[in-house]
Design an enzyme around this catalytic site. Structure first.
Site, PDB file in Angstrom:
ATOM      1  N   CYS A   2       0.811  -1.214   0.000  1.00  9.20           N
ATOM      2  CA  CYS A   2       0.000   0.000   0.000  1.00  9.20           C
ATOM      3  C   CYS A   2       0.847   1.268   0.000  1.00  9.20           C
ATOM      4  O   CYS A   2       0.308   2.370  -0.049  1.00  9.20           O
ATOM      5  CB  CYS A   2      -0.962   0.015   1.198  1.00  9.20           C
ATOM      6  N   CYS A  21      -3.771  -1.631   5.934  1.00  8.83           N
ATOM      7  CA  CYS A  21      -3.204  -1.824   4.601  1.00  8.83           C
ATOM      8  C   CYS A  21      -4.327  -1.964   3.562  1.00  8.83           C
ATOM      9  O   CYS A  21      -4.301  -1.340   2.500  1.00  8.83           O
ATOM     10  CB  CYS A  21      -2.328  -3.078   4.625  1.00  8.83           C
TER      11      CYS A  21
END
Lengths: 262, 368, 306
Positions: C253, C281
């Site tokens: 991410c 995430c």
């Protein structure tokens, strides 16, 4: 040397401590003036060490009282007049205890510098650089090599460990230091230098001290005044030179003569 | 392409199915019956009841079956089940002097009122494997019948010594105070003997055995004599307030050990013998004796004896005696510690960088 | 796509009382919790019960959760920051069975988050409860093994020895070498173990709007940090507390502000770093953030390795 016009820093009144049927000390009374070094002498088993524990706040007597004059608050009964936290605070801020065996007075798992610094951190020091600086100063004062500040005391010789113990106790500028056979177990030559150092430092700081020893030579060098113990009782008390040169009690006479023969 | 590992839920499901199949073993071999365990594995059942703190032979047998004979796991099952049970009443103390004796021996007197009763014991068997037990052909075992019933008067050795003032009196603590209960309250340190005895009664047998043994080898000697070991059934009674008297709610089998230990006396007390006490559910002589050794050993400080050995250290012994606690905590190391390890890894790398920077004499700031 | 940790409210197993413990026991635990909240950072002894999960595996946190949970709560359980680690799964299954409450992987949806070793990255809000599983509640234990003595050290506030440990670290390593379970002072009075969370998470504890409850089952202690309480990490004036930071960002991410887990990819030392907080995430990826390795991974990770 003694200051007659002042209240004693420590006064002991008819203290008795038993273990089972053994009376380790019986009806012990004396007082200690500020700045004075008092020696407690006698053979092993005479009750000296028990008395020292009672005086230093770690063993309550069954009878009698120990009064200590706090820095700001005057005399208090150690056991009945002070709570446990007050007593522990006192031990951290105003007192030092030098044990015969340095293992009892040092933390072997912590560096020499940490051993000295612990006393400062215990009373709130929170600046690493200052703690370390003070630890270094005291290493120098007790004549330890500054290069060993991060070494474990376990790697030190007996004499060095004992110096470190003194540094750890004196760093907080105590008013009263208890010493239990501080040079016991050391070689004669090491003893002599350490004794000189102790004498110099106690004089310089004006600290009061109680010294327990079976060694009359140590007592003569360090103590202003002596009390002689036998079977838990005080049999003689007086100025050091007077007791050692002209003992009046038969036991003191024996003690002095046996040393001379040895 | 990386995808984070997922699927813990399914893995756990599958693991449970696998262990169930492993427990069953070869389906061609008949399934164990819980009653067989209860009747034929009595020592295992006794241990699970004692250390599980629940007197129920059927549940203990079930737990042993479910745990594939792993007794610490079985004890854990019983303990967790016990949590869900309601407490209806607190019984009166059992009276072991009124025990229906199955076995009773004393190592301190050759003969005594009621006599020595050997009962069933492996003590004098020769430990030779009995191959007859391996087949189906083990014959019927029939116990021999005594010529006469046991003497109904079976006073405890400790009571006999007590009556002569040779044994320290066993004074109950303040009776208005409730008895400590570790299943309801946390361990308090330092604590009283009631808490200690409950802790030891629930303690891991192996732990107590090793500690008791250490005292015999010189790590805190207690000079013990086996004053008496008795095993049998005792009645459990509860007070019913609405009735105003105690009612018998059933019998339990227990093993009791009273050690008699040397004591030289003090200013307050004349020389006399002191006690170490052990009690366990079911037939559990080894446990009861080890418990009594450790109980006496833990009294060293109270009796003004030299201390410093492991078996004399109340905090050490009581904090580490419970096998359900110990087993869980030792095995929790199996759980993921990625985060802690990552933190340590991170730190070690930084410390190594510092170290290298010092070594090469480069600017430390650059290594940060 | 629904992950296994997302479940609706169901009927609990009737064999057991709601949340396994009987009502009287839950009340006892709630009293301990209230006391803990009244004296922040103080370890309250409580009559911990034997649970059907092993000691050291979260029995303290489970008992705390069991005492505060109600049928309308939404529970999230994480271990190492992730909802799908085996012990988190096991604890979530336990509560699903004995309470039937709805469970979630999403921090924002949860009313109670039970955790081992992490504090979620995204700040919890007022009204949420974070329950920590604590293996060793006593921060002084590593320097003083005796309970009778450590109780006195707390009572008399004698904490100098903790600084001796920090001093030793700096003397030897040039820096404080404690990276997790980093001791804190709570409300300027009690020294407290934050549980083995990384020191990275310590700053999230102070003046936090949510309630923090700590349960140690084996040691039978409960302690608490009520909302908006000061929590200070121990340090020296000239060696202030700091937290871990990474040169890398999350590979999936791209987050540069989260605690990263290192994943070993082959035996030649190839590794990558990903958020330990899986929910954080996933949220970021759903919002369109992409890390260096996450380009083709628009969906939340599925239950299989590629």
């Amino acid at each position: 040397m003694t200051k007659d016009d002042m209240t004693p820093i420590l006064s002991v009144d008819r203290v008795t401590r038993r273990f089972g049927d053994l009376v380790a000390c019986r009806d012990v009374s004396f007082s200690l003036q500020a700045g004075e070094v008092l020696g407690i002498v006698g053979e092993s088993g005479s009750g000296k060490t028990t008395l020292l524990r009672v005086l230093s706040g770690t063993l309550a007597p069954q009878a009698g009282e120990v009064r200590y004059a706090l820095r700001d608050r005057g005399p208090f009964d150690l056991y009945r007049g002070l709570s446990e936290p007050e007593r522990r605070w006192l031990q951290r801020t105003e007192w030092g205890v030098v044990h015969q065996n340095p293992r009892d007075g040092l933390r072997m798992g912590i560096s020499a510098g940490g051993n000295i610094g612990e006393r400062l951190m215990a009373v709130g020091a929170r600046h690493y650089g200052e703690v370390r600086g003070a630890a270094g100063d005291w290493m120098a004062k007790v004549e330890l090599d500054l290069g060993r500040i991060d070494d474990s005391p376990a790697e030190f010789s007996g004499g060095m460990q004992q110096r470190l113990q003194f540094a750890r106790n004196l760093v907080i500028q105590p008013r009263l230091v208890f010493m239990d056979e501080p040079t016991g177990g050391l070689d004669v030559s090491v003893q002599a230098r350490l004794l000189d150092l102790i004498r110099g430092l106690t004089r310089e700081l004006g600290v009061s001290a109680i010294l327990v020893t079976h060694d009359l030579a140590v007592a003569r060098l360090l103590a202003d005044r002596l009390i002689v113990m036998k079977d838990g009782r005080v049999v003689e008390e007086g100025l050091t030179d007077q007791v050692l040169d002209d003992p009046t009690h038969p036991y003191s006479q024996l003690l002095v003569s046996s040393v001379l023969q040895a | 392409m990386y995808v984070a590992v997922k699927g813990g839920e399914q893995a756990i499901e599958n693991s449970h199915r696998l262990i169930a199949a492993e427990r069953r073993g070869d389906p061609a071999v008949p399934e164990l019956d819980v009653r067989q365990i209860r009747e034929q594995m009595r020592h295992a059942v006794a241990r699970v009841m004692a250390e599980g703190s629940l007197y129920d032979p059927d549940l203990a047998a079930l737990a042993i079956k479910q745990a594939q004979g792993d007794l610490v796991e079985a004890i854990f099952l019983v303990r967790a089940y016990r949590t869900t049970l309601r407490r209806f009443a607190v019984s009166r103390p059992i009276d072991s002097a009124r025990m229906a004796i199955g076995r009773r021996i004393s190592a301190t007197f050759k003969d005594l009122p009621g006599g020595q009763v050997l009962g069933g014991t492996y003590d004098y068997t020769h430990r030779l494997l009995d191959h007859e037990l391996a087949g189906d052909g083990a014959g019927e075992a029939v116990a021999a019948e005594a010529a006469a019933p046991l003497d109904p008067e079976m006073p405890r050795v400790s009571d006999i010594l007590d009556a002569q003032g040779l044994l320290e009196a066993e004074m109950p603590d303040d009776e208005s105070d409730p008895v400590a209960d570790l299943t309801r309250d946390p361990l308090r340190l330092p604590g009283r003997r009631d808490q200690r005895l409950q802790n030891l009664a629930r303690a891991d047998e192996g732990f107590l055995l090793a500690l008791g043994y250490s005292t015999q080898r010189g790590y805190g000697r207690t000079h013990p004599f086996a004053g008496e070991i008795r095993q049998g059934t005792v009645a459990v009674e509860i007070e019913a307030p609405e009735l105003g008297f105690a009612i018998d709610i059933g019998d339990i089998e227990v093993t009791e050990c009273e050690l008699v230990n040397q004591f030289k006396g003090s200013t307050e007390q004349p020389p006399q013998f002191t006690r170490g006490y052990g009690l366990a559910f079911g037939r559990a002589e080894r446990k009861a004796m080890a418990m009594a050794l450790v109980d006496r050993s833990l009294r060293a400080a109270e009796l003004g004896e030299e201390t410093g050995h492991p078996a004399q250290d109340e905090e050490f012994v009581l904090s580490h005696s419970d096998n359900v606690e110990a087993s869980g905590f030792v095995q929790h190391l199996k759980l993921p510690h990625y985060i802690d390890f990552q933190s340590e890894l991170h730190l070690v790398r930084r410390l190594r960088a510092d170290f290298d920077a010092r070594r090469t004499g480069t600017d430390r700031e650059a290594a940060e | 796509m629904t992950l296994v940790m997302e479940t609706e409210r169901t009927a609990p197993d009737e064999t057991y009382n709601f949340a396994y413990l009987d009502e009287e026991t839950k009340r006892m635990i709630r009293r301990a919790i209230l006391k803990a909240m009244a004296v922040p950072g103080y370890q309250v002894p409580f009559g911990g019960r034997e649970m059907p999960l092993p000691y050291g595996w979260g029995t303290g946190g489970i008992q705390v959760t069991a005492a505060v949970i109600g049928p309308d709560d939404v529970l999230k359980v994480i271990d190492q920051g992730a909802d799908d680690t085996t012990n988190a799964v096991s604890i979530r299954r336990f509560f699903r069975r004995v309470t039937g409450v709805a469970t979630t992987g999403r921090t924002v949806e949860a009313t109670i988050v039970q955790t081992r070793h992490r504090i979620p990255e995204s700040a919890l809000r007022e009204g949420q409860i974070l329950v920590y599983q604590v293996p060793i509640p006593e921060p002084l234990r590593r320097i003083e093994p005796r309970e009778a003595e450590t109780r006195k050290l707390h009572a008399y506030r004698e904490y100098g020895l903790m600084h001796v440990r920090l001093y030793e670290d700096i003397a030897r390593f040039g820096r404080i070498a404690t990276s997790y379970d980093y001791p804190v002072m709570v409300n300027e009075r009690y020294l407290m173990a934050p549980s083995p969370t990384p020191k990275f998470d310590n700053p999230k504890m102070t003046a936090a709007p949510f309630l923090q409850l700590f349960g140690a089952g084996r040691e039978k202690r409960i302690y608490a940090v009520p909302p908006y309480t000061t929590v200070t990490s121990l340090d020296f004036d000239d060696h202030p507390f700091d937290v871990q930071s990474w040169d890398e960002v999350c590979a999936l991410c791209g987050a540069a502000d989260s605690f990263l887990d290192e994943v070993v990819l082959d035996d030649a030392g190839k590794r990558m770093f990903v958020c330990s907080d899986t929910d954080y995430c996933e949220d970021r990826r759903a919002a369109g953030h992409v890390g260096p390795e996450g380009a083709d991974e628009a969906d939340a990770p599925a239950g299989k390795k590629p």
